[in-house]
Structure formats: structure tokens, C-alpha cells
Write a protein that holds these residues in place. Structure first.
Motif, mmCIF file in Angstrom:
data_model
loop_
_atom_site.group_PDB
_atom_site.id
_atom_site.type_symbol
_atom_site.label_atom_id
_atom_site.label_comp_id
_atom_site.label_asym_id
_atom_site.label_seq_id
_atom_site.Cartn_x
_atom_site.Cartn_y
_atom_site.Cartn_z
ATOM 1 N N ALA A 84 -5.113 -0.969 -7.152
ATOM 2 C CA ALA A 84 -3.776 -1.415 -6.773
ATOM 3 C C ALA A 84 -3.869 -2.496 -5.700
ATOM 4 N N GLY A 85 -2.777 -3.195 -5.479
ATOM 5 C CA GLY A 85 -2.756 -4.234 -4.462
ATOM 6 C C GLY A 85 -2.999 -3.678 -3.072
ATOM 7 N N THR A 134 -8.050 -5.912 -2.026
ATOM 8 C CA THR A 134 -7.468 -6.597 -3.172
ATOM 9 C C THR A 134 -6.158 -7.290 -2.797
ATOM 10 N N ASP A 149 1.702 4.659 -5.801
ATOM 11 C CA ASP A 149 1.650 3.196 -5.875
ATOM 12 C C ASP A 149 1.353 2.719 -7.297
ATOM 13 N N GLU A 150 0.434 3.424 -7.970
ATOM 14 C CA GLU A 150 0.104 3.037 -9.343
ATOM 15 C C GLU A 150 1.285 3.270 -10.280
ATOM 16 N N SER A 200 -6.990 -10.634 -12.921
ATOM 17 C CA SER A 200 -5.602 -11.076 -12.892
ATOM 18 C C SER A 200 -5.485 -12.474 -13.484
ATOM 19 N N GLU A 210 -3.845 -8.187 -5.303
ATOM 20 C CA GLU A 210 -2.820 -7.753 -6.245
ATOM 21 C C GLU A 210 -3.383 -6.666 -7.150
ATOM 22 N N SER A 211 -2.510 -6.003 -7.852
ATOM 23 C CA SER A 211 -2.930 -4.933 -8.756
ATOM 24 C C SER A 211 -3.580 -5.537 -9.998
ATOM 25 N N TYR A 257 3.571 0.476 -9.778
ATOM 26 C CA TYR A 257 3.056 -0.721 -10.447
ATOM 27 C C TYR A 257 3.331 -0.663 -11.945
ATOM 28 N N SER A 278 -5.718 -2.608 -1.778
ATOM 29 C CA SER A 278 -6.614 -1.447 -1.782
ATOM 30 C C SER A 278 -7.985 -1.850 -1.256
ATOM 31 N N GLU A 318 -1.948 6.755 -3.638
ATOM 32 C CA GLU A 318 -2.447 5.834 -4.655
ATOM 33 C C GLU A 318 -1.765 6.078 -5.992
#
Length: 219
Positions: free
Chosen positions: A47-48, A96, A163-164, A74, A98-99, A167, A50, A160
């Protein structure tokens, strides 16, 4: 029946299982590698924002040079880190942007002539998110018990997951908007084609009527 603290501890252990990724393999050397010749070993979703820690154990070998590069899949193709000639145990950390899927790219260059096959045995570990945090250091600093440390880990894993899920929800909304936009364009295109076919049919009727009148086939 397990007491409540042991239940929580067992749940934390199960939630943390499979977070880290590791692989051991042989990396062949190339005398004249192509510019984009690369062995991408591990791709993991992150994920972003992370934390990602890559640990590569590459034994030294004469006449060979191993370069490492950490990038993502990406649309921008972010390259987070690039390091030449790694030897021994190398620990690299990135955050990171971005995701996306994060990949580790390794290249083994043969810098001299060698008889037979030239390769290096690489031991690679990738830790992402909660598994990349040094909870032992946190426990020593804050004097936490084992259960408290496991609860910290579980809290990070749950965050996490949330967040995922967020996303994935954003991706679903984006794909839904794209689908609705495409459907709208197809609808207008279908209406345009329908009117075009009707107009073409009317024109053909008028043209044939005029033609038959010129040939005195109809009044």
C-alpha cells in the motif's frame, strides 16, 4: 478453552503468518547483458506509504558484480533505489509512494572471463508493512510485554488490511466510473448509428424514386 489473552496471541500469530516473502536462488552472470536484462525475483503488493525492507545476502565472487534495483509496477514506474556491486548481507529500506506491486530486480554482470558456468547464490527476503518494523527495539524502548508486542503487530496488520480494503474500494469506484462512462459513450454512439441508418434508408428511397421517375417506370 483458551484464556482470552492466549486467544488474542494466537489470533495475532495467525494474522502475521505469510507477511514476509523470501527466496533463495542461483543468479547466472552475463558477459554482455542487454540494457533491460533483469531478473525480477519477487513482486509483492504494498500500500502507499508502506515501509519495505529488502535483505539480500550475496556471497562475494571474483569477476562478478551484482546490482540491485527496487521498483514498482505502477503506471509511473517508480524506481525507489538502485545500488551497484552488493556483497554480503545488504539491507535496503524504502517507503512506497503509491499502492502498487513492488519488485526487486537483480543483475549479475560477468566482468572477466570464466571457465564454465558463472553464478551467485542469492538469499533474498522482503518484509512489507508491519513485518518490516523492528518490534524488538520498540519493546525494549517502551518496556512492553510479549502480549503487548503481539497486540501492536496485530494492530498494524489490521490497519494494513483496512488501508488495502480502502485501496480496493477506490479502484472499484474508478473502474465503475470508467464503465459508466464507456456505457454512456456506447449509448450515444448507438443512437448516432441508428439515426445514420434511418437517414441512409430515407436517402436510398428518395434516390430510387427519382431514378424510377427518370426511367418512366413510375408516375
Amino acid at each position: 478453552m483458551l484464556p482470552r489473552p492466549r486467544k488474542l496471541l494466537a489470533l495475532a500469530v495467525l494474522a502475521l503468518a505469510g507477511v514476509a516473502s523470501g527466496v533463495k536462488f542461483e543468479l547466472d552472470a552475463a558477459t554482455h547483458p542487454q540494457p533491460k536484462w533483469c531478473v525480477s525475483v519477487i513482486w509483492n503488493f504494498a500500500a502507499g506509504n508502506s515501509l519495505v525492507i529488502v535483505t539480500a545476502n550475496v556471497p562475494a565472487a571474483a569477476g562478478q558484480r551484482v546490482d540491485i534495483e527496487i521498483l514498482d509496477g505502477s503506471e509511473r514506474g517508480n524506481v525507489y533505489l538502485s545500488k551497484r556491486d552488493i556483497k554480503g548481507e545488504t539491507r535496503l529500506a524504502i517507503t512506497t509512494h503509491e499502492s502498487a506491486d513492488v519488485g526487486v530486480c537483480l543483475r549479475n554482470y560477468a566482468e572477466g572471463r570464466s571457465e564454465g558456468r558463472a553464478y551467485r547464490v542469492v538469499d533474498l527476503d522482503v518484509d512489507i508493512g508491519a513485518d518490516a518494523v523492528d518490534y524488538n527495539a520498540i519493546a525494549n524502548q517502551e518496556s512492553l510485554s510479549i502480549l503487548e508486542v503481539e497486540m501492536r503487530k496485530l494492530e498494524a496488520v489490521v490497519k494494513e488490511i483496512v488501508d488495502e480494503m480502502g485501496y480496493l474500494q477506490r479502484r472499484e469506484m474508478k473502474m465503475r466510473d470508467t464503465n459508466e462512462s464507456t456505457n454512456e459513450r456506447v449509448k450515444y454512439f448507438s443512437i448516432f448509428i441508428t439515426f445514420g441508418i434511418i437517414g441512409l434508408g430515407v436517402w436510398q428511397i428518395l434516390h430510387l424514386r427519382s431514378f424510377f421517375k427518370r426511367k418512366y417506370l413510375i408516375d
